[in-house]
Design an enzyme around this catalytic site. Structure first.
Site, PDB file in Angstrom:
ATOM      1  N   LYS A  27      41.223  58.967  59.721  1.00 33.08           N
ATOM      2  CA  LYS A  27      40.850  60.374  59.850  1.00 33.08           C
ATOM      3  C   LYS A  27      39.476  60.527  60.508  1.00 33.08           C
ATOM      4  O   LYS A  27      39.205  61.530  61.164  1.00 33.08           O
ATOM      5  CB  LYS A  27      40.872  61.053  58.482  1.00 33.08           C
ATOM      6  CG  LYS A  27      42.281  61.192  57.905  1.00 33.08           C
ATOM      7  CD  LYS A  27      42.254  61.937  56.589  1.00 33.08           C
ATOM      8  CE  LYS A  27      43.655  62.190  56.066  1.00 33.08           C
ATOM      9  NZ  LYS A  27      44.370  60.964  55.715  1.00 33.08           N
ATOM     10  N   GLU A  35      33.392  65.379  53.928  1.00 26.14           N
ATOM     11  CA  GLU A  35      33.244  66.528  54.816  1.00 26.14           C
ATOM     12  C   GLU A  35      32.949  67.755  53.965  1.00 26.14           C
ATOM     13  O   GLU A  35      33.190  67.753  52.744  1.00 26.14           O
ATOM     14  CB  GLU A  35      34.503  66.739  55.655  1.00 26.14           C
ATOM     15  CG  GLU A  35      35.727  67.126  54.861  1.00 26.14           C
ATOM     16  CD  GLU A  35      36.978  67.234  55.731  1.00 26.14           C
ATOM     17  OE1 GLU A  35      36.972  66.714  56.854  1.00 26.14           O
ATOM     18  OE2 GLU A  35      37.966  67.838  55.267  1.00 26.14           O
ATOM     19  N   HIS A  77      45.041  68.560  45.147  1.00 25.34           N
ATOM     20  CA  HIS A  77      45.106  68.419  46.606  1.00 25.34           C
ATOM     21  C   HIS A  77      46.491  67.990  47.077  1.00 25.34           C
ATOM     22  O   HIS A  77      46.653  67.538  48.210  1.00 25.34           O
ATOM     23  CB  HIS A  77      44.048  67.442  47.109  1.00 25.34           C
ATOM     24  CG  HIS A  77      42.683  67.738  46.578  1.00 25.34           C
ATOM     25  ND1 HIS A  77      41.978  68.862  46.935  1.00 25.34           N
ATOM     26  CD2 HIS A  77      41.910  67.083  45.671  1.00 25.34           C
ATOM     27  CE1 HIS A  77      40.820  68.876  46.286  1.00 25.34           C
ATOM     28  NE2 HIS A  77      40.763  67.807  45.517  1.00 25.34           N
ATOM     29  N   ARG A 115      54.497  61.566  61.209  1.00 18.46           N
ATOM     30  CA  ARG A 115      55.769  61.318  60.519  1.00 18.46           C
ATOM     31  C   ARG A 115      56.408  62.669  60.196  1.00 18.46           C
ATOM     32  O   ARG A 115      55.846  63.719  60.470  1.00 18.46           O
ATOM     33  CB  ARG A 115      55.523  60.565  59.207  1.00 18.46           C
ATOM     34  CG  ARG A 115      54.500  61.286  58.320  1.00 18.46           C
ATOM     35  CD  ARG A 115      54.396  60.689  56.942  1.00 18.46           C
ATOM     36  NE  ARG A 115      53.244  61.168  56.201  1.00 18.46           N
ATOM     37  CZ  ARG A 115      53.176  62.334  55.574  1.00 18.46           C
ATOM     38  NH1 ARG A 115      54.186  63.183  55.634  1.00 18.46           N
ATOM     39  NH2 ARG A 115      52.092  62.678  54.906  1.00 18.46           N
TER      40      ARG A 115
END
Length: 692
Positions: free
Chosen positions: A128, A203, A238, A310
């Protein structure tokens, strides 16, 4: 609009597909393969030996072991299985090795067709950290990264994320600087366990964002489709719980937001030479403040989160609104076919609810165990349709080794409100006899005013309140009637198996005698039901004993209309309801229209060996002990972490329920636990001193 380049010839025939996965997604891929006349191959671990996905495949290959690391993450074993079974292609599903570039390349190197994007594209998006840099360069808006070693209080709150995967694993929110180091360490452990890569990054955390994602499909000829957007903002830990298409935020804000999202998604996949099905995820908000960039406006801002290389778990809502079979297009693209025609457009509204074996009221504790009965009404009409994607059937076992998802239940209707109503009704009417599920939470969500208004950002569960959303669908009156139905059905069952005087109700006397009593537990509450069978001319209450009525001294106004085996009909104030009672051991499931009550029959005499020592701390879920922070004799305070469990690839903290002393520590690292196993005994300090 779609982009195009020069076509290349189709030249990759696929006759047999091995699905390198298990459960629901394996069954889903097999369904499309059957429709296309393609043979199927399953792989399975020891716990999955009799799983539905194994039975549905044309052939199956055993992967010895139980854990993911021993089985579904062993790429070399999966490739050997494909060759042994004569498969010429591998579909990775989602999770496990689906975003592992090394596995994709190994499949191709073995002469097999990889049903997915090129390994280089997976590599580009696999980290990421690197992916954000690539997207920034491609003109896709991104959130800046934070270095955990230089974070200050001004950077809070922040989000720790696993670089190599998703699904909520390896993810932590940090609001206090003092909690940063421990959360980074925990996120690394979880990421390593789930993905085999402990890399994490930080982040800024957007408190009330909307999770919007765009489904993309690309081929080897340069064509790229943006196949609609989805909103997946309702999440717990999450992990997505409810997903829908189209996105309510995009529908509400209108303007050019949808086209800007589609344009960014196309740029993202074109930047990495993508082909196949994928999803570009964004974090969006209502955006009343503009920061001046091309992607900011009064109509909403959005930032790149990640690209899932995917098929997504929530792909059915896109299929339901566009009419596409995304798995079919994955196969066709893998065979070299070009995308044909214009980009599909969405019609109507589709919502997906993930039905999990978990207890939302107990901090989402995952559950395991035998599924005795599983049934949800699938239907299709002009008003609505219900689809169920599952890898569970009657007799399936929810294992501690894998994700506890039971099924994805998907609705479609012309409007969002009708789609929500249809899905809520299907879930409420489902037959779920097995471990505790999140069914009531899902129904309450779909019926809540805030959800129906479209106000569904990532803070939805916290704002509405988990106590509100996890409240039982059955109210106290429903529970009382369910207990009566259980008692009468139990009496009927006893008489049905009686060897003597089977046509006379249990406990009957020619003259009035004492009432019979049965007791059931619901959580910490006990419900006693007293009843007595009496002569009643013309009564047809009991199928096994016609001519008898039922006296319920504690339930004035309740009339027993009929009791026939497991079916009981009760009337209260003239309103009649039907109940179906199913008993497995001491667990009793009472189903009626729109509600289901699970009771535990309380034995008349308690086995002394089952009584726990006062102060016992019991395992709230099955799993394994991965860390222990205390020893016998240690003083602890309420809320202090004592040990950590790993269950279904997630890490769970077990804390002290009160101040005291650890009188007994019953576990050590590596111990496998079942629900209810004793972990420790915490005694008040004065009691511990007296024992000493």
């Amino acid at each position: 609009m779609a982009t195009k380049k020069t076509k290349k010839p189709a030249n990759r025939a696929i006759t047999s597909v091995l699905v390198a996965n298990r459960g629901e997604i394996a069954c889903r891929v097999f369904r499309t393969c059957r429709d296309m006349g393609i043979a199927t191959v399953a792989v399975y671990s020891d716990p999955d030996a009799d799983a539905p996905h194994v039975r549905q495949a044309d052939a199956a290959v055993h992967l010895p072991g139980s854990t993911s690391a021993e089985t579904y993450l062993r790429g070399e074993l999966i490739i050997e299985a494909a060759k042994a079974a004569g498969a010429d292609a591998v579909h990775p599903g989602y999770g496990f090795l689906s975003e592992n570039a090394e596995f994709a390349k190994a499949v191709q190197d073995a002469g097999l067709v990889w049903i997915g994007p090129p390994p280089a594209a997976i590599t580009a998006m696999g980290s990421k950290v690197n992916a954000k840099a690539l997207m920034d360069k491609a003109g896709v808006p991104v959130l800046g990264d934070l270095d955990p070693t230089t974070v200050t209080a001004a950077d809070l709150p922040l989000l720790i994320k696993a670089s190599a995967g998703g699904g909520g694993r390896g993810m932590r929110i940090v609001r206090e600087l003092a909690e940063l180091d421990e959360n980074v360490a925990a996120a690394k452990r979880e990421a390593q366990s789930a993905f085999g890569d402990a890399t994490v990054f930080c982040e800024p955390y957007v408190e009330r964002g909307h999770h919007i994602e765009v489904q993309v499909m690309a081929d080897d000829h340069g064509n790229v489709w943006a196949v609609g957007e989805r909103e997946c903002s309702i999440q717990r830990r999450h992990q997505k719980v409810v997903e829908e298409a189209p996105a309510p935020l995009v529908e509400t804000l209108g303007g050019d937001l949808r086209e800007r999202l589609y344009d960014a998604a196309r740029k993202a996949v074109q930047a990495i030479g993508y082909s196949g099905a994928g999803t570009v995820e964004f974090l969006a908000d209502a955006g009343s403040e503009a920061s001046g960039s091309d992607h900011d406006s009064a109509k909403g801002r959005f930032f790149f989160l990640e690209t899932n290389t995917r098929l997504q778990v929530e792909h059915p809502v896109t299929e339901e609104t566009t009419g596409l079979d995304l798995v079919e297009w994955q196969l066709r693209v893998a065979m070299g076919e070009p995308l044909e025609g214009e980009e599909p457009t969405a019609v109507g509204h589709s919502i997906e609810a993930r039905l999990y074996a978990e207890n939302p009221a107990a901090d989402w504790a995952p559950q395991s165990g035998l599924v005795h009965r599983f049934a949800i009404d699938e239907h299709e009409s002009s008003a609505s349709r219900i689809r169920v994607d599952t890898g569970i059937a009657d007799g399936s076992e929810i294992s501690t080794f894998y994700d506890p998802m039971i099924a994805k239940v998907i609705s479609w209707a012309p409007t969002r409100s009708r789609s929500a109503a249809a899905l809520a009704a299907a879930l409420a009417g489902a037959t779920l006899h097995g471990p505790v599920t999140n069914r009531d939470m899902l129904v309450n969500t779909l019926r809540s005013e805030q959800f129906l208004s479209g106000d569904t950002d990532t803070g939805f569960i916290d704002e509405v309140g988990l106590d509100v959303l996890s409240a039982p669908l059955a109210d106290p009156a429903d529970v009382r009637l369910a207990a009566i139905a259980a008692a009468l059905a139990d009496a009927e069952s006893n008489r049905a198996h009686a060897r003597e005087l089977a046509t006379i109700p249990s406990g009957f006397r020619n003259i009035a005698s004492v009432y019979q009593e049965k007791t059931y537990a619901l959580g910490d509450d006990e419900l006693a039901v007293r009843y007595r069978f009496t002569r009643a001319a013309g009564a047809t209450v009991s199928a096994s004993a016609p001519g008898f009525g039922v006296d319920l001294p504690d339930d004035e106004g309740v009339e027993v209309v009929r009791c026939a085996g497991s079916r009981v009909a009760l009337a209260l104030k003239g309103v009649r309801r039907e109940y179906t009672v199913s008993r497995y051991g001491d667990t009793v499931f009472v189903d009626s229209a729109g509600t289901s009550v699970t009771l535990e029959a309380v034995p008349r005499y308690v086995d002394p060996s089952t009584i726990q020592r006062p102060g016992s701390l019991l395992a709230p879920m099955p799993g394994s002990v991965i860390r222990v922070a205390v020893a016998e004799g240690d003083r602890v305070t309420e809320g202090q972490p004592l040990l950590w469990l790993e269950a279904m690839k997630m890490e769970h903290t077990i804390s002290a329920p009160s101040d005291g002393v650890v009188a007994t520590l019953a576990v050590d690292v590596g111990r496998q636990l079942a629900v209810g196993d004793v972990l420790a005994v915490i005694e008040a300090e004065d009691e511990a001193s007296a024992d000493a």
